[in-house]
Design an enzyme around this catalytic site. Structure first.
Site, mmCIF file in Angstrom:
data_model
loop_
_atom_site.group_PDB
_atom_site.id
_atom_site.type_symbol
_atom_site.label_atom_id
_atom_site.label_comp_id
_atom_site.label_asym_id
_atom_site.label_seq_id
_atom_site.Cartn_x
_atom_site.Cartn_y
_atom_site.Cartn_z
ATOM 1 N N ASP A 148 0.187 -7.526 1.674
ATOM 2 C CA ASP A 148 0.672 -6.307 1.949
ATOM 3 C C ASP A 148 1.923 -5.928 1.886
ATOM 4 O O ASP A 148 2.607 -5.310 2.411
ATOM 5 C CB ASP A 148 0.080 -5.395 2.912
ATOM 6 C CG ASP A 148 -0.223 -3.817 2.828
ATOM 7 O OD1 ASP A 148 -0.028 -3.300 1.498
ATOM 8 O OD2 ASP A 148 -0.197 -3.317 3.853
ATOM 9 N N SER A 195 4.529 2.604 7.704
ATOM 10 C CA SER A 195 4.083 1.707 7.017
ATOM 11 C C SER A 195 5.325 1.153 6.142
ATOM 12 O O SER A 195 5.992 1.932 5.464
ATOM 13 C CB SER A 195 3.024 1.755 6.066
ATOM 14 O OG SER A 195 1.950 1.801 6.977
ATOM 15 N N HIS A 225 0.697 -1.227 0.047
ATOM 16 C CA HIS A 225 0.021 0.093 0.014
ATOM 17 C C HIS A 225 0.953 1.373 -0.059
ATOM 18 O O HIS A 225 0.095 2.472 -0.333
ATOM 19 C CB HIS A 225 -0.909 -0.061 1.325
ATOM 20 C CG HIS A 225 -0.393 0.391 2.645
ATOM 21 N ND1 HIS A 225 -0.063 -0.637 3.405
ATOM 22 C CD2 HIS A 225 -0.115 1.423 3.164
ATOM 23 C CE1 HIS A 225 0.456 0.065 4.446
ATOM 24 N NE2 HIS A 225 0.341 1.422 4.238
#
Length: 273
Positions: free
Chosen positions: A47, A124, A17
């Site tokens: 992910d 992230s 992402h």
């Protein structure tokens, strides 16, 4: 903006992402130099994404594939909200977590690491390290304060990250063995409460209707103690054995149900991006 971790000499590992649908990204290294990056492959199931940098000679980092223990000190490094090289510390709050409300109920994400080390937007894809500087997870998500949560973050375990990254680099995609069961760790408290005849294994919390586990006859409450003729003492054991199987393969599975040992055959399913 997101974070990433050196994986190979010219490869960076990050979240899918973070790169989105981009083919080209810019990477800012710890020494503030910038280098173009080519997104080689992504896997939205876990992910994860791998990016090739024009600059070579990235530092070699040790990825520890064993799960950390609850209570172990961990350090998150990344660029939350654009604050580069930010370090936050905390402990491993729990293992085998799923993000509440997540639509991804996958075997690959059944063992998310929960930590109270502060993780914010931009963290992230960054590293979750132990005190020896080993990567134990790839930071993935956090519970927003609006939910009432305080310091609840999640990271993808290194064992999953390494397995998927190697598949992406070799094949351009990742394939995940799938049995369609949510699993939990057998603990002494659980053993006492449920009167389990064993003190090890992976307890089945739920099964997906029509999935491989359900088709094989596995039921909630069963304790898987052997899979593919290999002993299962922990959830990690089972996940590791699953990574050694192929979709369509028939795998002999031993479960304990109501103090009785049963032999079942699970046909491995496939889950891919």
């Amino acid at each position: 903006m997101g974070s990433g971790v050196a994986y190979r000499d010219n490869i960076v590992l990050t979240n899918a992402h973070v790169v989105g649908d981009k083919a080209q990204v810019e990477i800012i290294l710890a020494d503030a130099t910038r280098t173009p990056g080519q997104v080689l492959a992504t896997d939205t199931v876990t992910d994860l994404a791998v990016v090739r940098t024009e600059r070579t000679g990235l530092p070699q980092i040790h990825y520890r594939t064993e799960l950390p223990r609850p209570g172990e000190t961990v350090i998150a490094i990344g660029s939350p909200l654009g604050f580069e090289n930010t370090v936050t510390a905390g402990v491993v709050s729990g293992l085998h977590r799923e993000i509440p409300g997540s639509a991804k109920q996958t075997e690959a994400l059944v063992d998310l690491i929960q930590t109270d080390a502060s993780i914010s937007p931009g963290n992230s894809g960054g590293a979750l390290l132990n005190t020896r500087g080993e990567v134990v997870g790839i930071n993935n998500a956090y519970m927003k304060p609006i939910t009432g949560a305080v310091s609840i973050g999640f990271a993808i375990p290194t064992s999953t990250a390494v397995d998927v990254a190697d598949q992406l680099l070799e094949h351009g995609k990742a394939t995940h063995a799938y049995i369609g069961a949510s699993l939990g760790r057998v603990t002494s408290a659980l053993d006492t409460r449920l009167g389990l005849p064993v003190d090890h294994g992976a307890i089945v919390l739920a099964v997906d209707p029509g999935g491989p586990a359900a088709t094989a006859g596995i039921q909630p409450g069963d304790v898987i103690v052997q899979f593919a003729d290999k002993p299962v003492r922990t959830v990690e054991d089972l996940l590791g054995h699953m990574r050694g199987t192929e979709p369509g393969q028939n795998v002999r599975t031993t479960v304990i149900r109501q103090n009785q040992e049963q032999q079942l055959t699970v046909t491995i399913g496939q889950q891919s991006d």
